[in-house]
Design a protein around this motif. Structure first.
Motif, PDB file in Angstrom:
ATOM      1  N   GLN A  29       0.902  -1.179  -0.029  1.00 34.24           N
ATOM      2  CA  GLN A  29       0.029  -0.199  -0.082  1.00 34.24           C
ATOM      3  C   GLN A  29       0.941   1.227   0.003  1.00 34.24           C
ATOM      4  N   ILE A  30       0.441   2.006  -0.981  1.00 31.68           N
ATOM      5  CA  ILE A  30       1.495   3.292  -1.148  1.00 31.68           C
ATOM      6  C   ILE A  30       0.672   4.548  -0.702  1.00 31.68           C
ATOM      7  N   GLN A  31      -0.436   4.884  -1.228  1.00 33.94           N
ATOM      8  CA  GLN A  31      -1.094   5.904  -0.985  1.00 33.94           C
ATOM      9  C   GLN A  31      -2.639   5.784  -0.529  1.00 33.94           C
ATOM     10  N   GLY A  32      -3.315   6.405   0.442  1.00 31.61           N
ATOM     11  CA  GLY A  32      -4.493   6.203   1.144  1.00 31.61           C
ATOM     12  C   GLY A  32      -4.648   4.654   1.665  1.00 31.61           C
ATOM     13  N   ARG A  33      -5.901   4.174   2.080  1.00 30.89           N
ATOM     14  CA  ARG A  33      -6.122   3.010   2.790  1.00 30.89           C
ATOM     15  C   ARG A  33      -7.068   2.220   1.937  1.00 30.89           C
ATOM     16  N   LYS A  34      -6.920   0.873   2.056  1.00 27.82           N
ATOM     17  CA  LYS A  34      -7.751  -0.132   1.476  1.00 27.82           C
ATOM     18  C   LYS A  34      -8.140  -1.198   2.499  1.00 27.82           C
ATOM     19  N   ARG A  35      -9.642  -1.457   2.518  1.00 24.51           N
ATOM     20  CA  ARG A  35      -9.936  -2.573   3.308  1.00 24.51           C
ATOM     21  C   ARG A  35     -10.240  -3.763   2.802  1.00 24.51           C
ATOM     22  N   TRP A  36      -9.493  -4.765   3.335  1.00 26.21           N
ATOM     23  CA  TRP A  36      -9.400  -6.152   2.589  1.00 26.21           C
ATOM     24  C   TRP A  36     -10.492  -6.893   3.798  1.00 26.21           C
ATOM     25  N   HIS A  37     -11.378  -7.550   2.925  1.00 28.76           N
ATOM     26  CA  HIS A  37     -12.311  -8.740   3.459  1.00 28.76           C
ATOM     27  C   HIS A  37     -11.695 -10.039   2.870  1.00 28.76           C
ATOM     28  N   LEU A  38     -11.079 -10.852   3.589  1.00 33.23           N
ATOM     29  CA  LEU A  38     -10.574 -12.119   3.397  1.00 33.23           C
ATOM     30  C   LEU A  38     -11.313 -13.411   3.935  1.00 33.23           C
ATOM     31  N   PHE A  39     -11.405 -14.229   3.153  1.00 27.63           N
ATOM     32  CA  PHE A  39     -12.004 -15.730   3.722  1.00 27.63           C
ATOM     33  C   PHE A  39     -11.246 -16.842   3.348  1.00 27.63           C
ATOM     34  N   PRO A  40     -10.929 -17.656   4.109  1.00 26.26           N
ATOM     35  CA  PRO A  40     -10.107 -19.039   3.907  1.00 26.26           C
ATOM     36  C   PRO A  40     -10.843 -19.951   2.882  1.00 26.26           C
ATOM     37  N   PRO A  41     -10.058 -20.829   2.082  1.00 26.40           N
ATOM     38  CA  PRO A  41     -10.551 -21.484   1.071  1.00 26.40           C
ATOM     39  C   PRO A  41     -11.440 -22.470   1.758  1.00 26.40           C
ATOM     40  N   GLU A  42     -11.529 -22.698   2.851  1.00 27.65           N
ATOM     41  CA  GLU A  42     -12.296 -23.782   3.475  1.00 27.65           C
ATOM     42  C   GLU A  42     -14.058 -23.061   3.401  1.00 27.65           C
ATOM     43  N   ASP A  43     -14.066 -21.960   3.147  1.00 27.84           N
ATOM     44  CA  ASP A  43     -15.419 -21.155   2.924  1.00 27.84           C
ATOM     45  C   ASP A  43     -15.774 -20.963   1.616  1.00 27.84           C
ATOM     46  N   THR A  44     -15.292 -21.449   0.636  1.00 27.07           N
ATOM     47  CA  THR A  44     -15.556 -21.819  -0.705  1.00 27.07           C
ATOM     48  C   THR A  44     -17.174 -21.883  -0.843  1.00 27.07           C
ATOM     49  N   ALA A  45     -17.565 -22.943  -0.210  1.00 25.90           N
ATOM     50  CA  ALA A  45     -19.159 -23.223  -0.558  1.00 25.90           C
ATOM     51  C   ALA A  45     -20.086 -22.115   0.043  1.00 25.90           C
ATOM     52  N   HIS A  46     -19.526 -21.342   0.820  1.00 23.02           N
ATOM     53  CA  HIS A  46     -20.131 -20.361   1.685  1.00 23.02           C
ATOM     54  C   HIS A  46     -20.209 -19.012   0.635  1.00 23.02           C
ATOM     55  N   LEU A  47     -19.386 -19.091  -0.274  1.00 22.24           N
ATOM     56  CA  LEU A  47     -19.226 -17.701  -1.205  1.00 22.24           C
ATOM     57  C   LEU A  47     -19.876 -18.008  -2.610  1.00 22.24           C
ATOM     58  N   TYR A  48     -20.449 -19.310  -2.727  1.00 23.22           N
ATOM     59  CA  TYR A  48     -21.121 -19.393  -4.213  1.00 23.22           C
ATOM     60  C   TYR A  48     -20.433 -19.058  -5.116  1.00 23.22           C
TER      61      TYR A  48
END
Length: 471
Positions: free
Chosen positions: A169-188
């Motif tokens: 990250q260089i300028q400003g901020r970013k919000r990351w939402h991360l989900f583990p591979p085990e949650d694949t079924a929950h993410l359709y």
């Protein structure tokens, strides 16, 4: 007398070992001191790029319950200087490339821009990014992509099918939402729109429609706000949704393949062959854009099959070279994980050197927000300090962002947890009456199905289970 180089918390060898072994996202808050790339603000890049046109993706600032895929966005070609004038509302932007898109209603994103292409006439710029300090010798900005966006600019939640990511990250901020591979079924998962090596989620993870996607209730979000100067490590197969939270953001992303991932390449070849064959066929419901703008075009079926054969042969050859000689008395077949990789022998694991992640102020794990609310929050202080809930005060703007996310999820879950009679009625209303081509593809290309097809193809090629392996 030259200034002494800043002392880094980890040597290149140590950083490489950490990245190689980490199984969850983590932030390196103090590894980039002295990197010239930290000067790459949008204003600085505007001066470097001059009149070079850059493609910007635009979307409306509105809350929806569905992701805004890249096939649904608007696009303009503009200079970074024109982009900055537009964000500031300066005179002249009412007749420029952004004239149809009021800044108050739209966000803009120059994403996936290959630095090697942007600065092909200024190769000295490559050396400003020093991934070699993470143990990847010879790697710099040439192998990276540049991202410039406004507040609200985002990429839909997706999973990269191979490789991991290091993000500066260089300028400003970013919000990351991360989900583990085990949650694949929950993410359709879905492969439409199609992009090589990317699996998209059908869920708007910020404003989920839990009546359509009730399983998302079980997804485990790991949320972190990345500050300037910090590097986020995203492990292989972790899902991620990224959103800019400041007026202007700039970041550099390097995709890294830690080890040959031939099985994933076979799976990707299978997916591409199926998608192109089905979506290239004419039918009443097979309309609209399905190929992501990042893809160059549709390959012929013959080309896709040639690519599939090459991938299968390469994977089979590597397996043959890597498999140790087996004792004929050992009747147990080699066990493989869901991606087709051979699981490591327990004895080998016990004999290998143990790894313990050196978590602390120089390496911060991105914890699950539900299990450990507030555990990982990054402050906006200039020295890029990283604090935890246990030992320091969290900045008010970070807390607000976290609380807004939690509130949205809780509201959606309250809706999903309503009376069973109401849920049944809602499901009946939302259940489609006709199966579409995309519905068929979502089933055919489900990660579990593709994984099994990949194994069957490898077995057929090697003859390990005969030429007619049963399902």
């Amino acid at each position: 007398m030259a200034a002494a180089a800043p002392v880094k918390p980890f040597s290149p060898e140590e950083a490489r070992r950490i990245v190689h072994h980490l199984q969850q996202p983590a932030v390196f808050p103090s590894m980039t001191c002295g990197w010239p790339a930290l000067r790459w603000t949008a204003e600085h890049l505007s001066g470097c790029l001059g009149d070079r046109l850059v493609r910007f993706r635009l979307g409306r600032k509105e809350e929806k319950n569905t992701p805004l895929f890249e096939t649904q966005c608007s696009y303009v070609e503009a200079t970074v200087a024109q982009f900055l004038s537009w964000t500031r509302g300066q005179s002249g932007t009412d007749i420029g490339p952004f004239s149809k898109y009021p800044c108050s209603d739209h966000w803009a994103y120059a994403d996936y821009k290959y630095i090697a292409m942007l600065f092909q006439d200024q190769p000295f710029m490559f050396e400003d990014v020093k991934w070699s300090e993470f143990g990847f010798e010879g790697r710099d900005g040439k192998e990276s992509t540049l991202w410039i966006g406004t507040e609200g600019a985002n990429t839909p939640c997706h999973q990269d099918t191979y490789g991991c990511n290091l993000v500066l990250q260089i300028q400003g901020r970013k919000r990351w939402h991360l989900f583990p591979p085990e949650d694949t079924a929950h993410l359709y998962p879905t492969r439409i729109p199609y992009e090589e090596s990317s699996v998209f989620s059908q869920v708007d993870v910020l404003h989920p429609d839990l009546r359509r996607f009730p399983s998302f209730h079980g997804a485990r979000a790991h949320v972190v706000i990345l500050q300037p100067g910090q590097v986020l490590y995203v492990p292989r197969h972790w899902w991620h949704y990224v959103e800019s939270v400041d007026p202007i953001t700039v970041s550099v992303n390097s995709w890294i393949e830690l080890e040959a991932d031939d099985v994933s390449r076979v799976s990707e070849a299978v997916t591409r062959a199926v998608v192109c064959a089905v979506k290239s066929s004419r039918s009443d419901d097979n309309t609209g854009d399905w190929l992501n703008p990042t893809e160059e075009g549709v390959a012929s079926h013959g080309e896709n099959m040639q690519y599939l054969n090459l991938a299968v042969r390469a994977c089979a050859q590597r397996r043959k070279n890597e498999l140790p000689a087996r004792d004929p008395r050992d009747a147990c077949p080699a066990k493989r994980d869901s991606s087709g990789q051979i699981r490591k022998n327990r004895e080998r694991i016990r004999n290998s050197a143990p790894f313990s992640a050196p978590y602390g102020p120089d390496l911060i794990p991105v914890g699950c927000q539900e299990e450990e609310p507030g555990r990982v929050t990054l402050t906006s202080s200039e020295d890029n300090a990283v604090t935890s809930q246990q030992d320091s005060t969290v900045s008010s703007d970070t807390v607000t962002l976290m609380e807004e996310t939690d509130l949205t999820l809780h509201k959606a879950r309250d809706c999903a947890d309503g009376p069973s009679e109401r849920r049944s009625e809602d499901c009946k209303e939302l259940r489609p009456t006709t199966i579409t081509t995309n519905d068929l593809l979502d089933c055919l290309l489900h990660p579990d199905i593709i994984s099994r097809v990949t194994e069957l193809l490898l077995e057929r090629h090697t003859g390990s289970h005969g030429t007619n392996a049963p399902l």
